[in-house]
Scaffold this active site. Structure first.
Site, short mmCIF file in Angstrom:
data_model
loop_
_atom_site.label_atom_id
_atom_site.label_comp_id
_atom_site.label_asym_id
_atom_site.label_seq_id
_atom_site.Cartn_x
_atom_site.Cartn_y
_atom_site.Cartn_z
N GLU A 1 -2.38 11.64 2.84
CA GLU A 1 -3.10 11.07 4.08
C GLU A 1 -2.88 12.18 5.16
OE1 GLU A 1 -2.11 7.17 5.49
OE2 GLU A 1 -4.04 7.03 6.46
N GLU B 1 0.90 -1.19 0.03
CA GLU B 1 0.10 0.12 0.02
C GLU B 1 1.08 1.08 -0.17
OE1 GLU B 1 -3.20 0.20 2.97
OE2 GLU B 1 -2.79 2.43 3.21
#
Ligand SMILES: *[C@@H]1O[C@H](CO)[C@@H](O)[C@H](O)[C@H]1NC(C)=O
Ligand SMILES: *[C@@H]1O[C@H](CO)[C@@H](O)[C@H](O)[C@H]1NC(C)=O
Length: 390
Positions: free
Chosen positions: A152, A147
């Site tokens: 974020e 990932e």
């Protein structure tokens, strides 16, 4: 001509593979061909909509279906031609209910040897808000396909945090070396959150005030490298890129996860793109994290985020909880995508839905780069075998 093409394709790959040891932690430069573009009125074509509550990050949201998102105006293309993805800020949410928002995953995936570029004018922020633009391998048990967290943040955090999640006991911890990245490595955050790297003006109000900017991630055998430029600093090689993009003048990335510290081909499969927003949950709602930028009066506990931000009108917290995206583009070494990189799939694995001419060499060089043990010569052999199999 085909043979010539094969050789010219093999050579950079061999160089990149050889450079893995010699160059280690530096981003390798190169030119990539446009494989897929999400923008304008077709931005929302080619995505799967989650259509269920967030039980993954324990967020206080329902990730709605496409029909719901459209009906509730949580995902649409605005008058400027930009894609809006947002949190519902008009519903009075009763206690114990969740708030509606969106999680979408690209139906296509992109092999090692890709560059992902996102241009946005606004990123979601506000208390309880946890947006992300990230990639993952579909159809495998997370995190074994890897990932890449490109964007974020949580709550009112001032800067973006990059991270990788990978499987196995040995992770990809990145490097703490400002000669190869401008960001700063932070301590591992949670299980398998390996490295966070911060870069200024990359999120929240400051990002929007600067007119937004561009994130670009290079997903390469030599490593994973992520750049951020605010609007005024976007290189012309990025802003004027159409059918191809050249990374050679991009300079030092914000975040570097070089193959010297992370075996990309072992840890990562082909990546699908994900855009989502959740609320509270494991990170934004963790009491001490929530309290950092959303100071809580009274009892600070696991419910503070939900109680203070999510229920009732929620309007003050969600006015800015939206992505406004000009485009997302995925470039690959030859414009191919949906190319299996599983070691068992052997050569000739392209399923080729790309706009570019099918060229199986990409599939097989991806095969060759998938698993770590593959050396330079074996890599070249895979390419040639792949070509023969066409
Ligand atoms: C919440 O929304 C309702 C219905 O629109 C409204 O009557 C009420 O005043 C709002 N409450 C707050 C605290 O904004
Ligand atoms: C919801 O957010 C939008 C911007 O995303 C804002 O224009 C609108 O005023 C907000 N609605 C309410 C009820 O606060």
């Amino acid at each position: 001509m085909h043979t010539l093409w094969t050789l010219t394709t093999v050579l950079p790959f061999v160089a990149a593979a050889a450079g893995r040891d010699a160059l280690q932690s530096r981003a390798s430069s190169g030119t990539y061909t446009l494989a897929k573009e999400y923008s304008g009125s077709s931005f929302f074509d080619g995505w799967d909509w989650y259509g269920a509550p967030d039980l993954l990050q324990n967020g206080d949201v329902n990730w709605v279906t496409e029909a719901q998102a459209t009906a509730e105006q949580l995902a649409y293309v605005n008058a400027a031609g930009n894609a809006i993805i947002k949190v519902d800020n008009t519903t009075y949410v009763q206690a114990n209910q969740k708030r509606d928002t969106v999680r979408i995953t690209s139906q296509d995936d992109f092999p090692i040897g890709s560059v992902f570029v996102l241009d946005a004018t606004h990123l979601p922020y506000g208390c309880s808000v946890w947006p992300s633009f990230w990639t993952t391998e579909a159809g495998v048990t997370w995190p074994s396909g890897g990932e890449i967290d490109i964007i974020e943040t949580v709550n009112r955090m001032a800067a973006n945090q990059y991270a990788l999640h990978t499987g196995g006991a040995d992770g990809c911890f990145g490097v703490n070396d400002t000669s190869v990245q401008t960001g700063t490595r932070t301590a591992p955050r949670r299980r398998r959150v390996i490295t966070g790297v911060l870069s200024g003006d990359s999120a929240g109000e400051a990002f929007a005030a600067a007119g937004g900017g561009v994130y670009a991630a290079q997903f390469d055998p030599s490593g994973i490298f992520i750049w951020f430029w605010s609007r005024a600093n976007i290189p012309s090689s990025v802003s004027s890129a159409t059918n191809s993009i050249d990374t050679s003048d991009w300079g030092t990335p914000s975040a570097a996860f070089p193959s010297s510290s992370c075996d990309i081909s072992e840890k990562f499969g082909p990546q699908s793109l994900v855009l989502d927003i959740t609320l509270c949950g494991n990170w934004a709602g963790e009491p001490s994290v929530y309290n950092e930028t959303c100071p809580t009066s009274g009892t600070l506990d696991a419910n503070s985020c939900y109680q203070n931000s999510v229920v009732f009108n929620g309007t003050s917290d969600y006015t800015f909880a939206y992505f406004e995206i000009q485009y997302i583009k995925a470039f690959t070494s030859d414009g191919q995508f949906n190319v299996s990189v599983s070691a068992s799939s052997s050569a000739a694995a392209a399923t080729g839905t790309g706009g570019a001419p099918a060229s199986q060499g990409a599939a097989s060089s991806a095969v060759a780069t998938r698993r770590a043990e593959v050396g330079v010569l074996v890599g070249a052999a895979f390419v040639l075998v792949g070509w023969t199999a066409v």
